[in-house]
Write a protein that holds these residues in place. Sequence first.
Motif, mmCIF file in Angstrom:
data_model
loop_
_atom_site.group_PDB
_atom_site.id
_atom_site.type_symbol
_atom_site.label_atom_id
_atom_site.label_comp_id
_atom_site.label_asym_id
_atom_site.label_seq_id
_atom_site.Cartn_x
_atom_site.Cartn_y
_atom_site.Cartn_z
ATOM 1 N N GLU A 113 67.063 48.387 40.104
ATOM 2 C CA GLU A 113 68.406 48.049 39.626
ATOM 3 C C GLU A 113 68.417 47.922 38.105
ATOM 4 O O GLU A 113 69.319 48.433 37.425
ATOM 5 N N SER A 116 67.985 51.322 36.389
ATOM 6 C CA SER A 116 69.222 52.108 36.442
ATOM 7 C C SER A 116 70.272 51.563 35.486
ATOM 8 O O SER A 116 70.952 52.331 34.790
ATOM 9 N N GLN A 117 70.404 50.232 35.433
ATOM 10 C CA GLN A 117 71.419 49.631 34.572
ATOM 11 C C GLN A 117 71.129 49.874 33.090
ATOM 12 O O GLN A 117 72.050 49.964 32.285
ATOM 13 N N ASN A 119 69.545 52.590 32.101
ATOM 14 C CA ASN A 119 69.387 54.046 31.952
ATOM 15 C C ASN A 119 67.980 54.438 31.514
ATOM 16 O O ASN A 119 67.785 55.222 30.574
ATOM 17 N N ASP A 168 74.981 49.084 27.597
ATOM 18 C CA ASP A 168 74.260 48.913 28.867
ATOM 19 C C ASP A 168 73.628 47.531 28.934
ATOM 20 O O ASP A 168 73.675 46.863 29.983
ATOM 21 N N ASP A 171 76.318 44.824 29.452
ATOM 22 C CA ASP A 171 76.782 44.797 30.852
ATOM 23 C C ASP A 171 75.739 44.153 31.761
ATOM 24 O O ASP A 171 76.080 43.403 32.688
ATOM 25 N N LEU A 172 74.457 44.443 31.496
ATOM 26 C CA LEU A 172 73.382 43.874 32.310
ATOM 27 C C LEU A 172 73.317 42.363 32.138
ATOM 28 O O LEU A 172 73.191 41.617 33.126
ATOM 29 N N SER A 175 76.179 40.777 34.021
ATOM 30 C CA SER A 175 76.000 40.801 35.478
ATOM 31 C C SER A 175 74.927 39.812 35.924
ATOM 32 O O SER A 175 75.077 39.135 36.955
#
Length: 309
Positions: A113, A116-117, A119, A168, A171-172, A175
């Motif tokens: 995860e 991917s978050q 990239n 990115d 956002d991570l 979250s």
Amino acid sequence: MSSILSVQNLNKSFGNKHVLHDVSFTVEKGHIVGLVGPNGAGKSTIMKAILGLINYQSGEIKIANQTVTPASHAALSKVGALIEYPGIYPFLTGWDHLQLFADGDHQLIHIQEIISQLNMDSYIKRKTKGYSLGMKQKLGIALALVNFPDLVILDEPMNGLDPEATKDLRDLIISESQRGTTFLISSHILSELQQLASDLLIIDQGAIVQQTTMHQLLASQGKQTIMLATNDDKTARQILKKAKFKMTADPRLEVVATDDETMPQVLRTLVEADIEIMDVKRLEGNLESSLLEVLKQYRVAQKLAKEQA
């Protein structure tokens, strides 16, 4: 709400230089806290002391009610961190690093995860000796988050990241915060920190100047700004300056809103000058200018106090 981190009356000296002066603050669970101040103010020293990397002369540091010292690290089992540059083994892949530091194979889904978050999929199986600065930085951040820490301490996490990678990361962090992770972040990129942090610790010359929320700081300075994007920002800035609108020092096209009429007046001025307006946002305030004003007021007060002593 209970605090996850408590620092009380922390004092630290390097030789004859007293660098931290009775530093006290708390960090609440689940909050994103920005630690801000000038270079050399003591931000990295505070973070290293919290992580038990350096000793201190007096004071107390507690994480989840457990004391932290260089000889007592039990409280750090649920803490992730990236201080300065990540320590990376050049002949291991990024994936090897994450597996090495993960607390068991049950973390593999979480590892994927994070990859991917951020990239990182295209290079995570390559040896890190070929990584760029930004790639190494993202790997260091991933390592800090790999074991679902309760508290994450990040010192200049945006170093080496391009705009896409910075978004990115933002956002991570948001979250992970929504899952309950607490963040203490030091960054000189104040525009990014303004979008992230709910709380602020302002430090200057080794002392905490103010512990506040982002909203309270921006509101206290009484400044609202209007951020614009046009088809020609350089010309738009010149037109607005000539029309006597007050511009911020931000490299973006920002106008200080003196009252409710500022926005329609700005828009009317640009339209009449045949400038095409692509986007417009009203911002509550500007962290950079608000921080500079707080530091200015603090230094004036300190100077007066010395003169009267």
